[in-house]
Scaffold this motif. Structure first.
Motif, mmCIF file in Angstrom:
data_model
loop_
_atom_site.group_PDB
_atom_site.id
_atom_site.type_symbol
_atom_site.label_atom_id
_atom_site.label_comp_id
_atom_site.label_asym_id
_atom_site.label_seq_id
_atom_site.Cartn_x
_atom_site.Cartn_y
_atom_site.Cartn_z
ATOM 1 N N THR A 228 3.905 0.235 5.423
ATOM 2 C CA THR A 228 2.303 1.336 5.364
ATOM 3 C C THR A 228 2.287 2.157 6.123
ATOM 4 O O THR A 228 2.848 2.151 7.730
ATOM 5 C CB THR A 228 1.187 0.285 5.022
ATOM 6 N N ALA B 192 4.468 13.492 -1.400
ATOM 7 C CA ALA B 192 5.633 12.408 -1.103
ATOM 8 C C ALA B 192 5.069 11.088 -1.475
ATOM 9 O O ALA B 192 5.376 10.271 -0.913
ATOM 10 C CB ALA B 192 6.256 12.449 -0.021
ATOM 11 N N SER B 193 3.454 10.630 -1.212
ATOM 12 C CA SER B 193 2.595 9.628 -1.131
ATOM 13 C C SER B 193 2.242 9.277 -2.432
ATOM 14 O O SER B 193 2.404 9.695 -3.201
ATOM 15 C CB SER B 193 1.145 10.113 -0.780
ATOM 16 N N ASP B 194 2.348 7.589 -2.244
ATOM 17 C CA ASP B 194 1.761 7.025 -2.935
ATOM 18 C C ASP B 194 0.132 7.260 -3.619
ATOM 19 O O ASP B 194 -0.476 6.271 -4.721
ATOM 20 C CB ASP B 194 1.713 4.732 -2.908
ATOM 21 N N ASP B 195 -0.463 7.359 -3.133
ATOM 22 C CA ASP B 195 -1.896 7.848 -3.114
ATOM 23 C C ASP B 195 -2.772 8.695 -1.874
ATOM 24 O O ASP B 195 -2.218 8.976 -0.990
ATOM 25 C CB ASP B 195 -2.869 6.152 -2.626
ATOM 26 N N TRP C 102 8.590 9.560 6.621
ATOM 27 C CA TRP C 102 7.232 9.004 5.847
ATOM 28 C C TRP C 102 8.081 8.248 4.866
ATOM 29 O O TRP C 102 8.068 7.620 3.807
ATOM 30 C CB TRP C 102 6.787 10.466 5.469
ATOM 31 N N GLN C 103 9.526 8.843 3.919
ATOM 32 C CA GLN C 103 9.760 8.619 3.273
ATOM 33 C C GLN C 103 10.221 7.382 3.427
ATOM 34 O O GLN C 103 10.198 6.716 2.459
ATOM 35 C CB GLN C 103 10.085 9.528 1.984
ATOM 36 N N MET D 104 0.673 -1.441 -0.411
ATOM 37 C CA MET D 104 0.248 -0.144 -0.022
ATOM 38 C C MET D 104 1.025 1.098 -0.116
ATOM 39 O O MET D 104 0.494 2.281 -0.374
ATOM 40 C CB MET D 104 -1.056 -0.148 1.359
ATOM 41 N N GLY D 105 1.759 1.232 0.096
ATOM 42 C CA GLY D 105 3.211 2.118 1.275
ATOM 43 C C GLY D 105 2.898 3.255 1.509
ATOM 44 O O GLY D 105 1.486 3.456 2.762
ATOM 45 N N LYS D 106 2.326 4.947 1.068
ATOM 46 C CA LYS D 106 2.080 5.566 1.795
ATOM 47 C C LYS D 106 0.841 6.404 1.348
ATOM 48 O O LYS D 106 0.681 6.557 0.230
ATOM 49 C CB LYS D 106 3.447 6.890 1.833
ATOM 50 N N VAL D 107 0.120 6.832 2.084
ATOM 51 C CA VAL D 107 -1.946 7.244 1.981
ATOM 52 C C VAL D 107 -1.708 8.755 2.513
ATOM 53 O O VAL D 107 -2.016 8.615 3.198
ATOM 54 C CB VAL D 107 -2.376 5.698 2.033
ATOM 55 N N HIS E 77 -10.381 9.041 -5.457
ATOM 56 C CA HIS E 77 -8.612 8.406 -5.615
ATOM 57 C C HIS E 77 -8.247 9.685 -6.544
ATOM 58 O O HIS E 77 -8.957 9.854 -7.499
ATOM 59 C CB HIS E 77 -8.312 7.650 -5.783
#
Length: 177
Positions: A126, A162-165, A120-121, A1-4, A176
């Motif tokens: 997640t 810096a977010s994936d979503d 964060w990065q 999911m990464g960073k949301v 989204h």
């Protein structure tokens, strides 16, 4: 999911949506920079905090801190931060800066935001952060309100980049971006 990054207005469903994203995780660190709940002095705030706690799984670990960067760096699990707007408010309070010219404490804000972005990065799991969307209402008649909107807007833009979503919550519905 990464960073949301989950953003939206007050009572738009941001927190519940963010919590649902991590519902299946075995361990979650719930970072909250909010003021401790005191039913005697602020029953409405205490009720909000109680509602959030009641919804969370019992195995989630809650940490109350404004040092989000340090807490992220020290955590080896998925993380939910709720919320960035409260972190900004508490940070400005801690710097005793509301009545000071921004140029006098800009470096503190820039440093704190950069530290948060770096953590964060770099976090290997997640990370979901809840924030408030600002700027869709009236411009505050108070300098502190305008400053808050400006700084939270900048913070949200940097976190979003810096977010994936990025999810905008409107009437309980996720959009989204």
């Amino acid at each position: 999911m990464g960073k949301v990054l989950v953003t939206g207005g007050v009572r738009s469903g941001k927190s519940a949506y963010a919590e649902a994203l991590l519902a299946d995780a075995a361990t979650v660190m719930y970072l909250t920079p909010g003021y401790p709940a005191d039913p005697a002095s602020d029953p409405e705030w205490a009720a909000r905090v109680h509602d959030h706690r009641r919804r969370r799984p019992a195995h989630w670990r809650t940490v109350e801190t404004i040092d989000l960067a340090g807490a992220l760096a020290a955590t080896d699990s998925p993380v939910l931060i709720d919320c960035i707007g409260t972190w900004l408010t508490r940070s400005i309070d801690a710097w005793d800066a509301w009545e000071q010219p921004f140029d006098n404490w800009r470096h503190r804000f820039d440093d704190a935001l950069q530290a948060l972005l770096d953590s964060w990065q770099q976090h290997p799991y997640t990370v979901v952060a809840v924030t408030n969307e600002v700027g869709w209402g009236l411009v505050s008649p108070y300098p502190s309100g305008r400053l808050f909107a400006d700084l939270l807007g900048r913070t949200n833009q940097r976190l979003a980049a810096a977010s994936d979503d990025v999810v905008l919550m409107v009437a309980g519905r996720p959009l989204h971006l």
